[in-house]
Motif scaffolding. Structure first.
Motif, PDB file in Angstrom:
ATOM      1  N   SER A 157       0.813  -1.222   0.000  1.00  0.00           N
ATOM      2  CA  SER A 157       0.000   0.000   0.000  1.00  0.00           C
ATOM      3  C   SER A 157       0.846   1.272   0.000  1.00  0.00           C
ATOM      4  CB  SER A 157      -0.950   0.005   1.205  1.00  0.00           C
ATOM      5  OG  SER A 157      -0.220  -0.077   2.417  1.00  0.00           O
ATOM      6  N   ASP A 158       2.111   1.176   0.465  1.00  0.00           N
ATOM      7  CA  ASP A 158       2.982   2.357   0.511  1.00  0.00           C
ATOM      8  C   ASP A 158       3.613   2.673  -0.841  1.00  0.00           C
ATOM      9  OD1 ASP A 158       2.491   2.616   3.224  1.00  0.00           O
ATOM     10  OD2 ASP A 158       4.261   1.440   3.810  1.00  0.00           O
ATOM     11  N   TYR A 159       3.468   1.758  -1.809  1.00  0.00           N
ATOM     12  CA  TYR A 159       4.194   1.925  -3.069  1.00  0.00           C
ATOM     13  C   TYR A 159       3.264   1.908  -4.291  1.00  0.00           C
ATOM     14  CZ  TYR A 159       8.368   1.440  -0.309  1.00  0.00           C
ATOM     15  OH  TYR A 159       9.354   1.658   0.626  1.00  0.00           O
ATOM     16  N   ILE A 160       1.985   2.055  -4.038  1.00  0.00           N
ATOM     17  CA  ILE A 160       1.035   2.131  -5.142  1.00  0.00           C
ATOM     18  C   ILE A 160       0.167   3.372  -4.988  1.00  0.00           C
ATOM     19  CG2 ILE A 160       0.990  -0.371  -5.462  1.00  0.00           C
ATOM     20  CD1 ILE A 160      -1.723  -0.390  -4.043  1.00  0.00           C
ATOM     21  N   VAL A 173       8.572   5.862  -6.712  1.00  0.00           N
ATOM     22  CA  VAL A 173       9.279   5.082  -5.685  1.00  0.00           C
ATOM     23  C   VAL A 173       9.470   3.614  -6.057  1.00  0.00           C
ATOM     24  CG1 VAL A 173       8.664   6.578  -3.748  1.00  0.00           C
ATOM     25  CG2 VAL A 173       7.100   4.750  -4.439  1.00  0.00           C
ATOM     26  N   ILE A 174       8.721   3.138  -7.053  1.00  0.00           N
ATOM     27  CA  ILE A 174       8.875   1.725  -7.429  1.00  0.00           C
ATOM     28  C   ILE A 174       8.742   1.586  -8.942  1.00  0.00           C
ATOM     29  CG2 ILE A 174       6.425   1.032  -7.200  1.00  0.00           C
ATOM     30  CD1 ILE A 174       7.592  -1.559  -5.806  1.00  0.00           C
ATOM     31  N   TYR A 175       9.610   0.771  -9.523  1.00  0.00           N
ATOM     32  CA  TYR A 175       9.607   0.505 -10.956  1.00  0.00           C
ATOM     33  C   TYR A 175       8.552  -0.570 -11.237  1.00  0.00           C
ATOM     34  CZ  TYR A 175      11.663  -0.376 -15.595  1.00  0.00           C
ATOM     35  OH  TYR A 175      11.897  -0.505 -16.947  1.00  0.00           O
ATOM     36  N   PRO A 176       7.598  -0.313 -12.129  1.00  0.00           N
ATOM     37  CA  PRO A 176       6.489  -1.247 -12.330  1.00  0.00           C
ATOM     38  C   PRO A 176       6.909  -2.692 -12.591  1.00  0.00           C
ATOM     39  CG  PRO A 176       6.005   0.812 -13.430  1.00  0.00           C
ATOM     40  CD  PRO A 176       7.417   0.922 -12.922  1.00  0.00           C
ATOM     41  N   LYS A 177       7.942  -2.894 -13.402  1.00  0.00           N
ATOM     42  CA  LYS A 177       8.365  -4.267 -13.695  1.00  0.00           C
ATOM     43  C   LYS A 177       8.971  -4.934 -12.459  1.00  0.00           C
ATOM     44  CE  LYS A 177       9.173  -3.408 -18.620  1.00  0.00           C
ATOM     45  NZ  LYS A 177      10.199  -3.142 -19.652  1.00  0.00           N
ATOM     46  N   TYR A 178       9.627  -4.143 -11.606  1.00  0.00           N
ATOM     47  CA  TYR A 178      10.153  -4.720 -10.362  1.00  0.00           C
ATOM     48  C   TYR A 178       9.002  -5.172  -9.470  1.00  0.00           C
ATOM     49  CZ  TYR A 178      13.151  -5.452  -6.305  1.00  0.00           C
ATOM     50  OH  TYR A 178      13.824  -6.020  -5.243  1.00  0.00           O
ATOM     51  N   LEU A 179       7.964  -4.337  -9.383  1.00  0.00           N
ATOM     52  CA  LEU A 179       6.788  -4.720  -8.593  1.00  0.00           C
ATOM     53  C   LEU A 179       6.140  -5.972  -9.173  1.00  0.00           C
ATOM     54  CD1 LEU A 179       4.825  -4.186  -6.297  1.00  0.00           C
ATOM     55  CD2 LEU A 179       3.574  -2.624  -7.814  1.00  0.00           C
ATOM     56  N   PRO A 207       7.524  -9.851   1.390  1.00  0.00           N
ATOM     57  CA  PRO A 207       8.721 -10.271   2.153  1.00  0.00           C
ATOM     58  C   PRO A 207      10.009 -10.248   1.339  1.00  0.00           C
ATOM     59  CG  PRO A 207       7.498 -12.190   1.460  1.00  0.00           C
ATOM     60  CD  PRO A 207       6.718 -10.999   0.954  1.00  0.00           C
ATOM     61  N   LEU A 208      10.286  -9.105   0.676  1.00  0.00           N
ATOM     62  CA  LEU A 208      11.454  -8.986  -0.186  1.00  0.00           C
ATOM     63  C   LEU A 208      12.105  -7.623   0.003  1.00  0.00           C
ATOM     64  CD1 LEU A 208       9.726 -10.347  -3.416  1.00  0.00           C
ATOM     65  CD2 LEU A 208      11.376 -11.612  -2.033  1.00  0.00           C
ATOM     66  N   ASN A 209      13.369  -7.537  -0.400  1.00  0.00           N
ATOM     67  CA  ASN A 209      14.070  -6.255  -0.357  1.00  0.00           C
ATOM     68  C   ASN A 209      13.534  -5.311  -1.432  1.00  0.00           C
ATOM     69  OD1 ASN A 209      15.846  -6.857   1.749  1.00  0.00           O
ATOM     70  ND2 ASN A 209      17.242  -7.919   0.360  1.00  0.00           N
ATOM     71  N   LEU A 210      13.627  -4.016  -1.154  1.00  0.00           N
ATOM     72  CA  LEU A 210      13.280  -3.007  -2.151  1.00  0.00           C
ATOM     73  C   LEU A 210      14.454  -2.046  -2.278  1.00  0.00           C
ATOM     74  CD1 LEU A 210      11.054  -2.002  -4.058  1.00  0.00           C
ATOM     75  CD2 LEU A 210      10.319  -0.452  -2.234  1.00  0.00           C
ATOM     76  N   GLN A 262      16.358  -1.197  -8.990  1.00  0.00           N
ATOM     77  CA  GLN A 262      15.127  -1.901  -9.365  1.00  0.00           C
ATOM     78  C   GLN A 262      15.026  -2.029 -10.889  1.00  0.00           C
ATOM     79  OE1 GLN A 262      11.477  -0.246  -7.731  1.00  0.00           O
ATOM     80  NE2 GLN A 262      12.576   0.522  -5.945  1.00  0.00           N
ATOM     81  N   LYS A 263      15.293  -0.914 -11.566  1.00  0.00           N
ATOM     82  CA  LYS A 263      15.174  -0.890 -13.024  1.00  0.00           C
ATOM     83  C   LYS A 263      16.172  -1.845 -13.667  1.00  0.00           C
ATOM     84  CE  LYS A 263      14.856   2.385 -16.880  1.00  0.00           C
ATOM     85  NZ  LYS A 263      15.596   1.553 -17.838  1.00  0.00           N
ATOM     86  N   ASP A 264      17.422  -1.838 -13.202  1.00  0.00           N
ATOM     87  CA  ASP A 264      18.447  -2.719 -13.767  1.00  0.00           C
ATOM     88  C   ASP A 264      18.051  -4.190 -13.606  1.00  0.00           C
ATOM     89  OD1 ASP A 264      19.965  -0.563 -14.510  1.00  0.00           O
ATOM     90  OD2 ASP A 264      21.289  -0.636 -12.758  1.00  0.00           O
ATOM     91  N   ILE A 265      17.591  -4.532 -12.410  1.00  0.00           N
ATOM     92  CA  ILE A 265      17.220  -5.926 -12.129  1.00  0.00           C
ATOM     93  C   ILE A 265      16.029  -6.348 -12.988  1.00  0.00           C
ATOM     94  CG2 ILE A 265      16.231  -7.456 -10.382  1.00  0.00           C
ATOM     95  CD1 ILE A 265      17.910  -5.943  -8.286  1.00  0.00           C
ATOM     96  N   ALA A 266      14.975  -5.533 -12.975  1.00  0.00           N
ATOM     97  CA  ALA A 266      13.738  -5.907 -13.667  1.00  0.00           C
ATOM     98  C   ALA A 266      13.919  -5.947 -15.182  1.00  0.00           C
ATOM     99  CB  ALA A 266      12.626  -4.939 -13.284  1.00  0.00           C
ATOM    100  N   ASP A 267      14.657  -4.992 -15.727  1.00  0.00           N
ATOM    101  CA  ASP A 267      14.865  -4.973 -17.179  1.00  0.00           C
ATOM    102  C   ASP A 267      15.670  -6.181 -17.637  1.00  0.00           C
ATOM    103  OD1 ASP A 267      13.407  -2.684 -17.524  1.00  0.00           O
ATOM    104  OD2 ASP A 267      15.139  -1.335 -17.641  1.00  0.00           O
TER     105      ASP A 267
END
Length: 397
Positions: free
Chosen positions: A6-9, A102-108, A144-147, A153-158
């Motif tokens: 809820s804090d990131y949407i 605050v959050i990259y959509p693909k990471y979410l 239950p994961l790191n953010l 986030q972008k590097d990982i998700a892409d």
């Protein structure tokens, strides 16, 4: 480490609780069955008109990078809206709008599809017959994961998304090959415009036709009921099932495994029904009854049957015939509470084919080659999905 969803949407938007009227063409309506492995299966969605789209998106218009989650059947499945795509929500789905500051959509997306998060979602499900998750409980999710920071986030998700893009390219090619095979089969075996001795369409070029059972078929062709050429062998539940493939185990073929390349494994047991690559499988029980699949080397699941040809020469022709009649078979199911494929109906269907085995073999080989190409792409996607999932586990902890 964990973070509260809820804090990131920005918002979670529930679907319109009504059945949309479908049209032949139009905008994609995302149903729960259209969400798979982090993707929206746009090629299989039902379509709605402009007017229906406007009504179904009054609450919110899904945009690129928004997520769509299934609240039931299957609970927690999540897909991401691609660019240049207009979609609307089907029943029992929600739109999750990430806070892109605050959050990259693909990471979410990958955080929500991570096994740890999926197990958490499962704990929030309610319902005895059909499991579902309520919107208020989705908002409670403490993932239950790191953010990490936004750039990380972008590097990982892409990096992970590259696998999804390749998987989708393969899916698109599989659809093209399947569509071509179906068009060719219909042209040759329903319209009877296979190449004559001069390479011209047989029927349209005045080829000799005879009447059999009130219908015209080419001269020197047979007209035979399905049951005369094929039999059904039902799959069974193994005594022991394993979540991972280790040792000499093979896939236990369920709908999930055949569609997503994910599922369970088992080893050789006396009661199990084996399948080989390119065998014909049909769903016999449940809402997908009548659906036809190509098998891989493994063991046939309990809701499926293997369609066994009396002679191997009929295998690929039989598969193409069943795919052509798939919708009609699905519409003729029996049973009120749980649908079942009607074997009587399938067995009563009439298949026309050349009586000359050499001619039939030439036709069958064409479809065998196309099916082999599709199967190779399917197997490649299974490996890509497995590799992608390993990256998710490694990079998102």
């Amino acid at each position: 480490m964990s973070f509260n969803l809820s804090d990131y949407i920005v918002e979670i938007v529930d679907c319109l609780h009504a059945t949309a009227p479908y049209t032949e063409k139009g905008h994609a309506l995302i149903r729960t069955t259209d969400i798979q492995n982090g993707r929206l299966l746009l090629e299989q969605t039902m379509r709605v008109s402009d007017a229906t789209y406007e009504k179904w998106t009054q609450r919110s218009v899904p945009e690129e990078g928004d997520l769509i989650m299934a609240r039931e059947a299957p609970v927690g499945a999540v897909g991401i809206v691609p660019k240049n795509t207009k979609v609307c929500l089907g029943q029992r789905t929600v739109q999750i709008i990430p806070d892109r500051d605050v959050i990259y959509p693909k990471y979410l997306l990958y955080a929500l599809t991570h096994p740890k998060t999926q197990r958490l979602i499962e704990r929030y499900t309610v319902g005895s017959t059909v499991k579902r998750i309520n919107v208020r409980d989705i908002l409670k999710l403490n993932i239950p994961l790191n953010l990490p920071g936004l750039e990380t986030q972008k590097d990982i998700a892409d990096n992970i998304y590259l696998y999804d893009e390749k998987i989708q390219l393969n899916r698109d090619l599989m659809i093209q090959l399947e569509t071509y095979a179906q068009l060719l089969f219909r042209k040759w075996f329903a319209d009877f415009n296979f190449p004559n001795e001069n390479g011209k369409p047989y029927k349209d070029s005045g080829g000799d036709m005879i009447e059999v059972g009130g219908k015209l078929i080419p001269k020197k062709w047979n007209s035979v009921k399905f049951k005369e050429l094929f039999s059904f062998e039902k799959g069974v539940i193994p005594n022991e099932i394993f979540e991972e493939n280790c040792g000499a185990k093979k896939p236990y073929l369920t709908i999930e495994f055949l569609e997503e390349g994910k599922g369970e494994f088992t080893d050789d047991q006396p009661n199990l029904l084996k399948s080989r690559d390119l065998d014909i499988l049909m769903v016999m029980d449940g809402s997908r009854s009548g659906k036809v699949f190509t098998a891989i080397d493994g063991y046939v699941g309990s809701t499926l049957a293997k369609i066994v040809p009396k002679e191997e020469i009929y295998r690929d022709i039989g598969y193409m015939f069943l795919k052509m009649r798939e919708r009609a078979i699905s519409n003729r199911t029996t049973g009120s509470a749980v649908p079942h494929t009607s074997k009587n109906y399938v067995n009563s269907l009439v298949l026309n084919f050349p009586e000359d085995k050499n001619e039939l073999s030439t036709f069958a080989e064409k479809f065998s080659v196309l099916r082999e190409k599709i199967l190779l792409l399917q197997k490649e996607n299974m490996l890509l999905s497995e590799t992608r999932d390993l990256h998710i586990h490694k990079l998102i902890k």
